[in-house]
Design an enzyme around this catalytic site. Structure first.
Site, mmCIF file in Angstrom:
data_model
loop_
_atom_site.group_PDB
_atom_site.id
_atom_site.type_symbol
_atom_site.label_atom_id
_atom_site.label_comp_id
_atom_site.label_asym_id
_atom_site.label_seq_id
_atom_site.Cartn_x
_atom_site.Cartn_y
_atom_site.Cartn_z
ATOM 1 N N SER A 125 0.825 -1.201 0.000
ATOM 2 C CA SER A 125 0.000 0.000 0.000
ATOM 3 C C SER A 125 0.860 1.252 0.000
ATOM 4 C CB SER A 125 -0.867 -0.023 1.260
ATOM 5 O OG SER A 125 -1.402 1.239 1.515
ATOM 6 N N TYR A 150 -1.999 -1.418 11.193
ATOM 7 C CA TYR A 150 -2.302 -1.894 9.825
ATOM 8 C C TYR A 150 -1.172 -1.506 8.864
ATOM 9 C CZ TYR A 150 -3.987 -1.571 5.067
ATOM 10 O OH TYR A 150 -4.066 -1.660 3.702
ATOM 11 N N LYS A 154 1.896 -3.780 6.618
ATOM 12 C CA LYS A 154 2.262 -3.711 5.199
ATOM 13 C C LYS A 154 3.782 -3.606 5.061
ATOM 14 C CE LYS A 154 -1.754 -4.075 3.298
ATOM 15 N NZ LYS A 154 -2.089 -5.377 2.697
#
Ligand code: UDP
Length: 340
Positions: A125, A150, A154
């Site tokens: 991302s 979160y 990644k």
């Protein structure tokens, strides 16, 4: 011989669109999903678009034995890993749940990919760039410390893949998505947010259909031309096609390095207000919105330099924001019809 791609999280928003594009490009696809964050709508939609049933396995990739059994059952040439929790706010409240789920599952599939010699594509991302010093961002722009568990998963998963590639002679690609929006042109698959949407476009379409009273535009005092944040909104079908290019590059042995990273974006910054105005114009709808305070954690502006993907993957975004916003609205209307 046809190559087989395992799509983990294949019943979700991005996974279902990628599955369609892979099949249409001639790959065999096995969908695996634990269905923790979706129902069967997108799986059924994928089968309807393709006109056939696809192999589906209900697997939780945190389960080592189930993951092993899946890789033993099929000959997997490449794995695309989407299976993960994805709500930024929830990850701040429940970091252990996020770290456990997103990291354990990736470690388990990496282990099987190593054993079986499968290529790995990881869904990363643009959050890894944080608030960039310079825009647009290239793949060599520095990663910034993550502002949520979160986002951290990644970065950590990118590192897992990089290190495994280096140590075990594997091949891997990380695709860094900007802001995927829209739905398949058939309106048979799309985004299915649970509860109140966090993301802008589902909130727009739910406001337009009457499910939400009013869209909050989070801040109009940013140092941007109209004061609202700038993002790179990428059509979901365009984004899905980037995966086909990346998988093909891996399977045909065309990689320059065994681990590669590509931005997947349009290269065009669009403000929140511009997006809202386009949605209204394209779909002939007056949207109820108001300016609200800034949302904590939002970066001012981030958009991609997609040059590397164009040069090396032969991929670029082709669909306009208008087409994409029309597809998002068609999908929302179809959901409303189905709910009647
Ligand atoms: N946004 C907004 N209202 C909403 C949801 C999002 O104004 O209800 C803004 C948000 O502040 C950001 C942009 O829309 O500037 C994109 O947010 P989104 O959550 O879709 O993606 P992000 O870029 O945060 O990953």
């Amino acid at each position: 011989m046809k190559k087989t791609v395992l799509v983990s999280g294949g019943a979700g928003f991005i996974g279902s669109h990628v599955t369609v594009e892979l099949c249409q490009a001639g790959y065999d696809v096995v969908i695996a999903d634990n269905m923790s964050n979706c129902d069967e709508t997108n799986y059924k939609g994928v089968c309807a678009i393709l006109g056939r049933q696809l192999p589906f396995e209900k697997v939780d990739f945190c389960d080592v034995a189930a993951t092993k059994a899946l890789f033993a059952k099929y000959h997997i040439d490449a794995l695309i890993h989407f299976a993960a929790f994805k709500a930024v706010g929830e990850s701040v409240e429940q970091p252990l749940m996020y770290y456990k789920n997103n990291l354990d599952s990736f470690l388990n599939v990496l282990e099987e990919a190593r054993i079986h010699g499968a290529n790995v594509l990881f869904s990363s991302s643009a959050t890894v760039y944080g608030e960039p010093d310079q825009t647009p961002v290239t793949e060599t722009s520095p990663r910034k410390p993550a502002t949520s568990p979160y986002g951290n998963t990644k970065q950590i998963c990118e590192d897992f893949l990089r290190d495994c590639v280096q140590a075990y002679g594997m091949h891997g690609i990380a695709l860094r998505y900007f802001n995927p929006i829209g739905a398949h042109p058939s309106a048979l698959i799309g985004e299915l947010p649970r509860g109140i949407p966090n993301n802008l476009v589902p909130f727009i379409t739910q406001t337009a259909i009457g499910k939400r009273e009013c869209l909050n535009i989070f801040g109009d005092d940013y140092p941007t031309p109209d004061g609202t944040c700038l993002r790179d909104y990428i059509d979901i079908t365009d984004l899905a096609k980037a995966h086909v290019c990346a998988v093909t590059r891996m399977l045909e042995g065309k990689m320059d390095e065994p681990y590669e990273i590509f931005n997947v974006g349009t290269g065009r910054p669009v403000s929140v207000l511009e997006l809202v105005n386009s949605f209204e114009r394209v779909n002939g709808i007056k949207l109820n919105y108001r300016i609200a305070p800034r949302r904590p954690g939002d970066v001012t502006a981030v958009w991609a330099d997609p040059t590397l993907a164009r040069k090396k993957l032969g991929w670029k975004a082709v669909r306009s924001v208008d087409e994409t916003l029309a597809s998002a609205w068609a999908w929302e209307k179809r959901l409303a019809e189905a709910a009647k």
